[in-house]
Every structure is written in C-alpha cells, then in structure tokens.
Design an enzyme around this catalytic site. Structure first.
Site, mmCIF file in Angstrom:
data_model
loop_
_atom_site.group_PDB
_atom_site.id
_atom_site.type_symbol
_atom_site.label_atom_id
_atom_site.label_comp_id
_atom_site.label_asym_id
_atom_site.label_seq_id
_atom_site.Cartn_x
_atom_site.Cartn_y
_atom_site.Cartn_z
ATOM 1 N N GLY A 1 20.078 7.009 -28.617
ATOM 2 C CA GLY A 1 19.666 6.013 -27.373
ATOM 3 C C GLY A 1 19.545 7.094 -26.028
ATOM 4 O O GLY A 1 18.663 7.040 -25.127
ATOM 5 N N ASP A 2 20.534 7.752 -25.787
ATOM 6 C CA ASP A 2 20.490 8.765 -24.696
ATOM 7 C C ASP A 2 19.455 9.758 -24.552
ATOM 8 O O ASP A 2 18.568 9.889 -23.480
ATOM 9 C CB ASP A 2 21.824 9.509 -24.554
ATOM 10 C CG ASP A 2 23.049 8.718 -24.517
ATOM 11 O OD1 ASP A 2 23.011 7.796 -24.015
ATOM 12 O OD2 ASP A 2 24.030 9.195 -25.059
#
Length: 311
Positions: free
Chosen positions: A251-252
């Site tokens: 996600g990052d």
C-alpha cells in the site's frame, strides 16, 4: 519536490520462519532490519522511481540513529526532528505459507518544543514542495486533528496533499481539502459507517465522501484491484495475479507511485497504472518498501482500467 512525513518511523524487522507457533522456541531462516514506518516506505520507493524526497517526522535514541544512517545511505533528504524518546521497533513474522503476523510498538511521545521544531522545518521545505505525503499514525503528544492542520497548510500553499492514515486522525482530516486518500475496504466502512460488500457499495460510499472536499478517493480492493473516484469519473483497475512473497508495504508503494505520477503530471490512468505496479512489485520481495523498475515496466502493460462518468 515531494516531501514525505513519517511522524512515527520504526526499525522494521522481518523474520522468515518455516512455521510460526505461539509458545515455542523458533529459529528464523532470514532476518532483515530496514528503516520503516509507512512514510519511509513511501520515500524509499519514490527514490527508486527516480526522485529524491525530503523526509520529515520525529526520530530519537539508538533506533533513530540507525534509521538516520540508513536513509542517508539510501540518499533520502533527512529533515527529521530529533527527540529524547526512543524510536520504535516493529516486527513482521512470515511463515513458509506466506502468512504475515505483525507486532507494532506504539512509539514515543513528543513535546511542545519538538512540535515547534518540526513546524519550523516543515515551513522551510514547503517552499519547494509540490506534493506532500503524510503516512501512518500520529505520535502521542500530537493533537488528534494534526493531519487536518497539515492539510490546511497545504491548501494555503497550493500543495497537493496525499494522506494515508486511518481511524480518528483520518476522519478528523477529511475536511482539509485533501488531494488523495487511499482507504481499504475496512477503513472505508469506518469512514462511511456502512458495510462494503461490493464494488458498487465502495463507489457509493466514496461518492458521499467527495462532498467533504477530497479530490480523489482511491479504494484498495486487495486482489480485486482498485477503484478511484473523483467528481468527474470512476476508474476501475484490474491487476494480473502474482505470487505474493510479502504484502507488507505494498500500500505504501502504491502511494509512492501516486506521488511520483502526480509530481510528473501524469494522466490519472497512468498514475493508477504506476501505483498498482509499484504495489505489485513490492509484494514480490521480502524487503518492505522495495521495488524493481523492471517489474514496473512489465506490470504496467498488464494492468487494465475501465473509465466511466460519475452519475
């Protein structure tokens, strides 16, 4: 320039085991410590894409010194504010079946003087900032509405603000003219106070959040891809299946792809392709917040996007 805020960085220690059994002595096959926290994962991927972000936040103690050394070796711009308390350590335990168990320390407490020093550094770097990313949890000592404060500063300075957090700190920030948020299904349910059982539910919930001034809402649907909604269009993203080794940090990595694409003024579809390709690449490696550009070039070709107007 891209500026990345990580209020609560960490040393991320990844342990690879054959099996993970509670209550038994176990030996790791592989251990990998890296500078982490959601924002630093974002910054590391942005660096791999070809930009050098400036990193802000709070850092302290022996752990903080280790992180500073490591990020300077990577080539990130270090504008962290030093504090007296010790920076946290977070554990990620992955077994042979790919099951991930995370143990996250809460983190230190910051003082009023620490916050004032951070704000002085923030004011300096915003002069040349076009995109600001804030990721992760707030530290103890920061007001719960502090991301709202950051958002209003970005609005005043005409800076595109990407926020990746959850819970109360996200809910309190929603009215600060955010350029992009990326909630997952559970986070969107919490924000919208309704169950999300389908893409249609996710789209309907996101539409209602647009009324609060958010420019783009990107909903992560896991293996089912991603949906992005803004006031004009809806974009449904389908991604190819891959063999996931370590999902932590994907996600990052997607946020990093968005930030880079927005800085370079890519079309929204190209931002989506890059963001998803970065998330997929990260999932192929044991190191968190790590991509290979060859993967990106390959995955982008296989990502499909359907665009249609908002009703």
């Amino acid at each position: 320039m891209i500026t990345v805020i990580t209020f609560n960085p960490s040393i991320d220690r990844l342990y690879n085991l054959d099996t993970f059994q509670v209550g038994f002595v176990q030996r790791a096959n592989f251990v990998n410590p890296t500078p982490g926290g959601k924002g630093l994962n974002v910054a590391k991927v942005i660096k791999k894409l070809g930009e050098t972000p400036t990193c802000l936040g709070f850092i302290g103690g022996f752990n903080g010194a280790y992180i500073e050394h490591e990020i300077e070796c990577i080539g990130l711009k270090n504008k962290f504010t030093k504090i007296d308390d010790e920076t946290r350590i977070c554990l990620n335990i992955i077994d042979a079946n790919g099951v991930s168990t995370e143990i996250l320390e809460k983190g230190p407490t910051v003082s009023k003087n620490d916050i004032e020093e951070f704000e002085r550094k923030l004011k300096e770097v915003l002069v040349n900032t076009k995109v600001l990313v804030a990721s992760g949890s707030l530290l103890q000592g920061l007001p719960k509405e502090y991301y709202f404060t950051i958002g209003k500063i970005c609005e005043r300075e005409n800076i595109k603000f990407i926020l990746d957090t959850s819970g109360v700190s996200l809910e309190l920030a929603l009215d600060s003219n955010i350029y992009l948020i990326k909630p997952n299904k559970d986070e969107l349910e919490a924000l919208s106070k309704r169950n999300i059982n389908s893409k249609e539910d996710a789209i309907d919930a996101a539409k209602k959040l647009l009324n609060r001034g958010i420019k783009n809402i990107c909903v992560s649907m896991g293996k089912d891809g991603m949906i992005l909604i803004n006031e004009d269009n809806i974009y449904e993203v389908e991604v190819p299946k891959i063999e996931v080794l370590n999902p932590v940090g994907s996600g990052d990595s997607s946020i990093a792809g968005f930030a880079y694409g927005i800085l370079k003024e890519y079309h929204i579809k190209d931002c989506l392709r890059l963001a998803n390709a970065c998330g997929m690449s990260n999932a192929l490696y044991m190191e968190t917040g790590y991509i290979e550009t060859d993967d990106i070039e390959t995955f982008i070709k296989d990502i499909s996007i359907v665009e249609y107007a908002v009703n």
